[in-house]
Design a protein around this motif. Structure first.
Motif, PDB file in Angstrom:
ATOM      1  N   SER A 161       0.837  -1.204   0.000  1.00 18.64           N
ATOM      2  CA  SER A 161       0.000   0.000   0.000  1.00 18.64           C
ATOM      3  C   SER A 161       0.870   1.251   0.000  1.00 18.64           C
ATOM      4  CB  SER A 161      -0.913   0.020   1.229  1.00 18.64           C
ATOM      5  OG  SER A 161      -1.824  -1.055   1.193  1.00 18.64           O
ATOM      6  N   ILE A 162       0.434   2.268  -0.724  1.00 16.28           N
ATOM      7  CA  ILE A 162       1.172   3.524  -0.851  1.00 16.28           C
ATOM      8  C   ILE A 162       0.682   4.513   0.207  1.00 16.28           C
ATOM      9  CG2 ILE A 162       1.653   5.502  -2.351  1.00 16.28           C
ATOM     10  CD1 ILE A 162       1.214   3.580  -4.745  1.00 16.28           C
ATOM     11  N   TYR A 163       1.600   5.029   1.004  1.00 18.17           N
ATOM     12  CA  TYR A 163       1.256   6.007   2.035  1.00 18.17           C
ATOM     13  C   TYR A 163       1.940   7.356   1.817  1.00 18.17           C
ATOM     14  CZ  TYR A 163      -0.917   2.260   4.695  1.00 18.17           C
ATOM     15  OH  TYR A 163      -1.735   1.227   5.090  1.00 18.17           O
ATOM     16  N   GLY A 164       2.819   7.440   0.818  1.00 17.46           N
ATOM     17  CA  GLY A 164       3.499   8.697   0.546  1.00 17.46           C
ATOM     18  C   GLY A 164       3.641   8.917  -0.950  1.00 17.46           C
ATOM     19  N   ILE A 165       3.472  10.154  -1.390  1.00 15.89           N
ATOM     20  CA  ILE A 165       3.641  10.506  -2.798  1.00 15.89           C
ATOM     21  C   ILE A 165       5.023  11.130  -2.964  1.00 15.89           C
ATOM     22  CG2 ILE A 165       2.785  11.847  -4.735  1.00 15.89           C
ATOM     23  CD1 ILE A 165       0.928   9.587  -3.844  1.00 15.89           C
ATOM     24  N   PRO A 166       5.908  10.494  -3.745  1.00 17.83           N
ATOM     25  CA  PRO A 166       7.290  10.977  -3.863  1.00 17.83           C
ATOM     26  C   PRO A 166       7.397  12.258  -4.683  1.00 17.83           C
ATOM     27  CG  PRO A 166       7.032   8.692  -4.643  1.00 17.83           C
ATOM     28  CD  PRO A 166       5.681   9.278  -4.522  1.00 17.83           C
ATOM     29  N   TYR A 167       8.438  13.002  -4.398  1.00 17.29           N
ATOM     30  CA  TYR A 167       8.756  14.160  -5.213  1.00 17.29           C
ATOM     31  C   TYR A 167      10.263  14.307  -5.440  1.00 17.29           C
ATOM     32  CZ  TYR A 167       9.845  16.420  -0.755  1.00 17.29           C
ATOM     33  OH  TYR A 167      10.375  16.724   0.472  1.00 17.29           O
ATOM     34  N   SER A 168      11.090  13.561  -4.672  1.00 14.69           N
ATOM     35  CA  SER A 168      12.536  13.681  -4.874  1.00 14.69           C
ATOM     36  C   SER A 168      13.247  12.397  -4.469  1.00 14.69           C
ATOM     37  CB  SER A 168      13.106  14.868  -4.081  1.00 14.69           C
ATOM     38  OG  SER A 168      13.069  14.605  -2.695  1.00 14.69           O
ATOM     39  N   ARG A 169      14.498  12.285  -4.914  1.00 17.14           N
ATOM     40  CA  ARG A 169      15.355  11.160  -4.560  1.00 17.14           C
ATOM     41  C   ARG A 169      16.504  11.658  -3.694  1.00 17.14           C
ATOM     42  NH1 ARG A 169      18.405   8.756  -8.517  1.00 17.14           N
ATOM     43  NH2 ARG A 169      18.089  10.410 -10.036  1.00 17.14           N
ATOM     44  N   GLN A 170      17.016  10.754  -2.870  1.00 19.26           N
ATOM     45  CA  GLN A 170      18.206  11.048  -2.081  1.00 19.26           C
ATOM     46  C   GLN A 170      19.432  10.610  -2.872  1.00 19.26           C
ATOM     47  OE1 GLN A 170      18.112  12.793   0.624  1.00 19.26           O
ATOM     48  NE2 GLN A 170      17.024  11.836   2.300  1.00 19.26           N
ATOM     49  N   VAL A 171      20.281  11.538  -3.244  1.00 17.39           N
ATOM     50  CA  VAL A 171      21.555  11.224  -3.889  1.00 17.39           C
ATOM     51  C   VAL A 171      22.622  11.980  -3.105  1.00 17.39           C
ATOM     52  CG1 VAL A 171      22.894  11.285  -6.017  1.00 17.39           C
ATOM     53  CG2 VAL A 171      20.424  10.971  -6.131  1.00 17.39           C
ATOM     54  N   ILE A 172      23.399  11.244  -2.307  1.00 12.65           N
ATOM     55  CA  ILE A 172      24.282  11.899  -1.340  1.00 12.65           C
ATOM     56  C   ILE A 172      25.664  11.264  -1.347  1.00 12.65           C
ATOM     57  CG2 ILE A 172      24.642  12.481   1.092  1.00 12.65           C
ATOM     58  CD1 ILE A 172      21.610  12.175   1.484  1.00 12.65           C
ATOM     59  N   GLY A 173      26.688  12.114  -1.434  1.00 14.00           N
ATOM     60  CA  GLY A 173      28.066  11.726  -1.202  1.00 14.00           C
ATOM     61  C   GLY A 173      28.665  12.732  -0.238  1.00 14.00           C
ATOM     62  N   TYR A 174      29.869  13.214  -0.547  1.00 11.78           N
ATOM     63  CA  TYR A 174      30.399  14.297   0.289  1.00 11.78           C
ATOM     64  C   TYR A 174      31.085  15.350  -0.567  1.00 11.78           C
ATOM     65  CZ  TYR A 174      35.229  12.271   0.357  1.00 11.78           C
ATOM     66  OH  TYR A 174      36.481  11.795   0.037  1.00 11.78           O
ATOM     67  N   PHE A 175      31.208  16.540  -0.007  1.00 11.55           N
ATOM     68  CA  PHE A 175      31.881  17.659  -0.642  1.00 11.55           C
ATOM     69  C   PHE A 175      33.215  17.893   0.066  1.00 11.55           C
ATOM     70  CE2 PHE A 175      27.273  18.553  -0.965  1.00 11.55           C
ATOM     71  CZ  PHE A 175      27.138  18.548  -2.344  1.00 11.55           C
ATOM     72  N   TYR A 176      34.181  18.366  -0.693  1.00 16.42           N
ATOM     73  CA  TYR A 176      35.473  18.677  -0.083  1.00 16.42           C
ATOM     74  C   TYR A 176      36.020  19.971  -0.672  1.00 16.42           C
ATOM     75  CZ  TYR A 176      37.557  16.699  -4.357  1.00 16.42           C
ATOM     76  OH  TYR A 176      37.906  16.434  -5.676  1.00 16.42           O
ATOM     77  N   ASN A 177      36.849  20.638   0.108  1.00 13.13           N
ATOM     78  CA  ASN A 177      37.456  21.902  -0.301  1.00 13.13           C
ATOM     79  C   ASN A 177      38.779  21.591  -0.995  1.00 13.13           C
ATOM     80  OD1 ASN A 177      39.102  24.369  -0.145  1.00 13.13           O
ATOM     81  ND2 ASN A 177      37.420  25.186   1.091  1.00 13.13           N
ATOM     82  N   LYS A 178      38.828  21.814  -2.298  1.00 12.81           N
ATOM     83  CA  LYS A 178      40.008  21.469  -3.097  1.00 12.81           C
ATOM     84  C   LYS A 178      41.232  22.274  -2.685  1.00 12.81           C
ATOM     85  CE  LYS A 178      37.692  22.118  -6.958  1.00 12.81           C
ATOM     86  NZ  LYS A 178      37.333  22.198  -8.398  1.00 12.81           N
ATOM     87  N   ASP A 179      41.037  23.524  -2.302  1.00 16.48           N
ATOM     88  CA  ASP A 179      42.167  24.346  -1.869  1.00 16.48           C
ATOM     89  C   ASP A 179      42.785  23.800  -0.587  1.00 16.48           C
ATOM     90  OD1 ASP A 179      41.668  25.940  -4.028  1.00 16.48           O
ATOM     91  OD2 ASP A 179      41.335  27.785  -2.880  1.00 16.48           O
TER      92      ASP A 179
END
Length: 442
Positions: A161-179
């Motif tokens: 059974s569906i209880y939530g209507i989706p609107y986005s996906r989770q796409v997660i890694g990490y960010f780093y400061n190149k300097d």
């Protein structure tokens, strides 16, 4: 959030004291808009209300103030209220902060007074509240279902059974400061966790604090690292894709908790213990830390002169977690708890509008969140967003986040146990046992 979910970005100059708004009847701040227009949304029915009265749709939200979803939400709210000015009016109840929002929804659930529409930004409240939520399965036709990524329906469904209507996906890694990486003599992101800790040592030697972390409000930044560490092998990856796990006393979890303890004690800022997400984000914006785990919704702030110095975005790189791990999954969407057929119809129209292709496109362009609908794309997005998506396409291991899958009381327990783990008052084994005991209460 969510967190999940919710967009978890706040600027250095904007962090301040925000009063937690209560819901209608409890001092809520209501936001209402008027004038009629046409948005051209093909998914939502139009026309006058048969009863001849304006139906109010109650919708509490944390998309207020400094939330990076505020601009998108206000745009969509105005468009909906204008298109349906002769039929509906959305009454927004503002609650600042993800945890405050979730806590308030729990109170309303206890009093059997959930609002018409809920969006928890990724927090899993379905399992604990679905008895008061509407089963949306009859209202989702095949065309609608096929247009959305399957992983998004999976996380929003229970027992078919569906209880939530989706609107986005989770796409997660990490960010780093190149300097900062270059200053420490680091050429590229780590491929293994051993290499990750070796890079942390290099950053420290160069006078740079390696990682942004937190413990409050479920420790979003810290828990993203924890989940990626757990997923370093097949067993851990399976655990991170398990709905409602009850046993955390596994080698993969305990080893990861040990690494988190090591990060807390050696490689993060002093304000991480007891600190909220905002502290970790501010430290990264101010270049006080070199690494932060988070999703692409954070990227727009890298270009915002009110939050960072000019040119900050040019310093930022994107990375998969060691072992080529990425969070790549569905996200809890909109839930409906309307009590009457009239209110249900109104709520469905509102949710269809908020999750339409047009709304998801605006969300992508305005916030950087990845749409749930598979055909929604745009050339008008930041290059760093594209990099994050490309990382997810190359990942060897794809996992879901803890807020979407774990019991709500386990997510709450994390904030209690993290400071104890960080300060060495409990062992990684005791940390795992505490979460297990919390899960077993369900």
């Amino acid at each position: 959030m969510m967190k999940r979910g919710f967009r978890k970005v706040v600027g250095v100059l904007l962090i301040g004291v925000m009063a937690i708004s209560m819901l209608s009847g409890c001092g809520a701040k209501n936001k209402e808009t008027g004038n009629k227009s046409n948005t051209g949304n093909t998914q939502v029915s139009d026309g006058g209300n048969e009863s001849g009265k304006i139906i109010e749709i109650n919708f509490p939200t944390s998309w207020v103030g400094v939330s990076s979803s505020t601009e998108w939400f206000n745009d969509r709210l105005k468009a909906f209220n204008e298109q349906y000015s002769d039929k509906y009016k959305v009454v927004v109840e503002e609650i600042a902060g993800d945890q405050a929002y979730v806590d308030k929804i729990k109170v309303l659930y206890s009093s059997k007074s959930l609002p018409d529409v809920i969006s928890t930004g990724g927090y899993n409240l379905i399992d604990s509240m679905k008895d008061q939520m509407v089963d949306l399965t009859p209202y989702v036709d095949d065309q609608w279902k096929k247009s959305i990524s399957e992983v998004c329906w999976d996380v929003n469904s229970r027992d078919g059974s569906i209880y939530g209507i989706p609107y986005s996906r989770q796409v997660i890694g990490y960010f780093y400061n190149k300097d900062l990486f270059e200053k420490a003599g680091i050429k590229e992101p780590a491929k293994t966790w051993d290499e990750f800790f070796a890079q942390c040592d290099k950053l420290l030697a160069a006078g740079i604090t390696p990682v942004s972390m937190d413990t409050a409000d479920s420790g979003w930044l810290t828990s993203l690292l924890l989940g990626a560490m757990i997923a370093s092998d097949d067993e851990g990856e399976a655990f991170m894709n398990t709905s409602l796990p009850k046993n955390y006393n596994t080698k993969e979890f305990i080893d990861a908790a040990g690494m988190i303890q090591k990060l807390f004690q050696n490689y993060t800022t002093q304000d991480a213990i007891g600190g909220k997400y905002e502290n970790g984000a501010s430290n990264f914006f101010m270049e006080q830390t070199a690494i932060i785990a988070n999703g692409p919704w954070m990227i727009s702030d890298f270009y915002d002169a009110n939050m960072v110095e000019e040119g900050f975005s040019d310093k930022i790189g994107t990375a998969m977690f060691p072992g080529d791990v990425m969070y790549n999954s569905g996200k809890i969407g909109f839930n409906i708890a309307s009590k009457s057929e009239e209110q249900l119809k109104a709520s469905l129209d509102f949710v269809k509008f908020m999750t339409s292709a047009d709304s998801q496109l605006k969300m992508l362009e305005m916030t950087g969140e990845i749409p749930a609908e598979i055909n929604v794309t745009s050339d008008n997005i930041y290059p760093l967003v594209t990099e994050v998506i490309e990382n997810s396409n190359k990942a060897a291991r794809n996992i879901n986040d803890f807020q979407s899958l774990w019991y709500a009381n386990v997510v709450d327990e994390i904030s209690i146990q993290y400071p104890l783990l960080a300060q060495g008052q409990i062992t990684p084994e005791e940390f795992a046992t505490a979460l297990t005991k919390a899960a077993e209460k369900n």
